[in-house]
Scaffold this active site. Sequence first.
Site, mmCIF file in Angstrom:
data_model
loop_
_atom_site.group_PDB
_atom_site.id
_atom_site.type_symbol
_atom_site.label_atom_id
_atom_site.label_comp_id
_atom_site.label_asym_id
_atom_site.label_seq_id
_atom_site.Cartn_x
_atom_site.Cartn_y
_atom_site.Cartn_z
ATOM 1 N N THR A 86 44.994 24.191 79.398
ATOM 2 C CA THR A 86 45.201 24.054 80.847
ATOM 3 C C THR A 86 43.911 24.026 81.655
ATOM 4 O OG1 THR A 86 45.433 26.450 81.145
ATOM 5 C CG2 THR A 86 47.444 25.210 80.654
ATOM 6 N N ASP A 120 47.373 28.109 76.702
ATOM 7 C CA ASP A 120 46.001 28.627 76.699
ATOM 8 C C ASP A 120 45.340 28.339 78.041
ATOM 9 O OD1 ASP A 120 43.589 29.581 74.891
ATOM 10 O OD2 ASP A 120 42.865 27.881 76.065
ATOM 11 N N TYR A 162 38.888 28.316 84.691
ATOM 12 C CA TYR A 162 39.542 27.034 84.923
ATOM 13 C C TYR A 162 40.071 27.007 86.357
ATOM 14 C CZ TYR A 162 39.670 26.789 79.769
ATOM 15 O OH TYR A 162 39.356 26.787 78.432
ATOM 16 N N TYR A 194 39.668 23.779 70.147
ATOM 17 C CA TYR A 194 39.660 23.155 71.476
ATOM 18 C C TYR A 194 38.983 21.791 71.405
ATOM 19 C CZ TYR A 194 34.809 24.750 72.825
ATOM 20 O OH TYR A 194 33.453 24.983 72.937
ATOM 21 N N LEU A 221 40.963 16.144 71.080
ATOM 22 C CA LEU A 221 40.900 14.739 71.490
ATOM 23 C C LEU A 221 39.526 14.381 72.044
ATOM 24 C CD1 LEU A 221 44.429 14.405 73.155
ATOM 25 C CD2 LEU A 221 43.751 13.932 70.795
ATOM 26 N N GLY A 270 45.351 19.293 75.691
ATOM 27 C CA GLY A 270 45.147 19.379 77.133
ATOM 28 C C GLY A 270 45.972 18.357 77.889
ATOM 29 N N ALA A 271 46.562 18.799 78.985
ATOM 30 C CA ALA A 271 47.373 17.890 79.800
ATOM 31 C C ALA A 271 47.447 18.409 81.226
ATOM 32 C CB ALA A 271 48.786 17.750 79.223
ATOM 33 N N GLN A 292 51.508 13.163 79.793
ATOM 34 C CA GLN A 292 50.442 13.418 78.828
ATOM 35 C C GLN A 292 50.890 14.332 77.691
ATOM 36 O OE1 GLN A 292 47.414 14.849 81.523
ATOM 37 N NE2 GLN A 292 46.519 12.809 81.779
#
Length: 331
Positions: free
Chosen positions: A22, A54, A59, A207, A210, A282-283, A288
């Site tokens: 996130t 996560d 963030y 982590y 991608l 992650g999205a 996504q």
Amino acid sequence: MATDTLMIPGLDTPVSRVALGTWAIGGWMWGGPDDDNAVRTIHTALDAGINLIDTAPVYGFGHSEEVVGRALAEKPHKALVATKLGINWTAEEKDRKLFRDSRPARIRQEVEDSLRRLRVETIDLQQIHWPDTKTPIEESARELQKLREEGKIRALGVSNFSTEQMDIFREVAPISTIQPPLNLFERTAEKTVLPYAKKHDAVVLAYGPLCRGLLSGKMNADTTFPENDLRAQDPKFVKPLFLSYLAAVDEFKEMAAKRDKSLLAFAVRWALDRGPVIGLWGARKPEQVDGVNDVFGWSLTEEEKNKVDDILARHVPKTIDPTYMAPPERD
């Protein structure tokens, strides 16, 4: 629905081998927040069978945690929440400075703040985000162990730690998870973290599987990044090296197509096949999350793994780790 799971030491619930990352949801360095869409994204992930979220205070400087707390409060779920601590920041919003800070008092304050923002009584997995070399690791570990004994934390993890630093931590408190960068292009953890995790019964939270969108298959030679995008600082995304990475991506895409898989699923599956690994997907938009279940129920063959190595050797033989993301030590 996701069915591939691992057990994280200290937690009673089997954890899906894809977790929702996130960072982008917090908005900082990702073009600003979109909270309603972020909540829908988290709900979509839960519906897809992902049961580990996560996040981290840095963030969005608390914003990602607040959005995660809101999303989980709005929907019945059995999700587990992993967050982090150990990064502090200056007060000003413009030109804000980050620095590592794992002093015991800061740790306790961060845990209390995370509990409030996440709207929970206990954090399932609490991780130190980056090692703070100006604070003895055993002091940080001791405070986390106290918080665990007080019932505010269930399991402990570390992120971006060396094996030597983990040895020091483990003298005081158990390590259930280790979070390093790991993807087709960033593979240092294969030689360091993965053997350590297997030896000490820890789970790896990979982590960047991608590689910050490079393995999405959506970039081309004309793709550019604004100055405030973290990828503008990464040599992998700067020509001419960027073109070499794209050439490798094209070949990976062909391999994925032969298995009737997306490149995203292929890239994450490669990471999961390394060992006791959970991949962070992650999205920030519901779409996504599409395709996450294509990761499960198969593995790369030995022939495919060898072909991956051959593609990398031809196009990008030197691993470039994302060291540019490391926050500085405090003054």
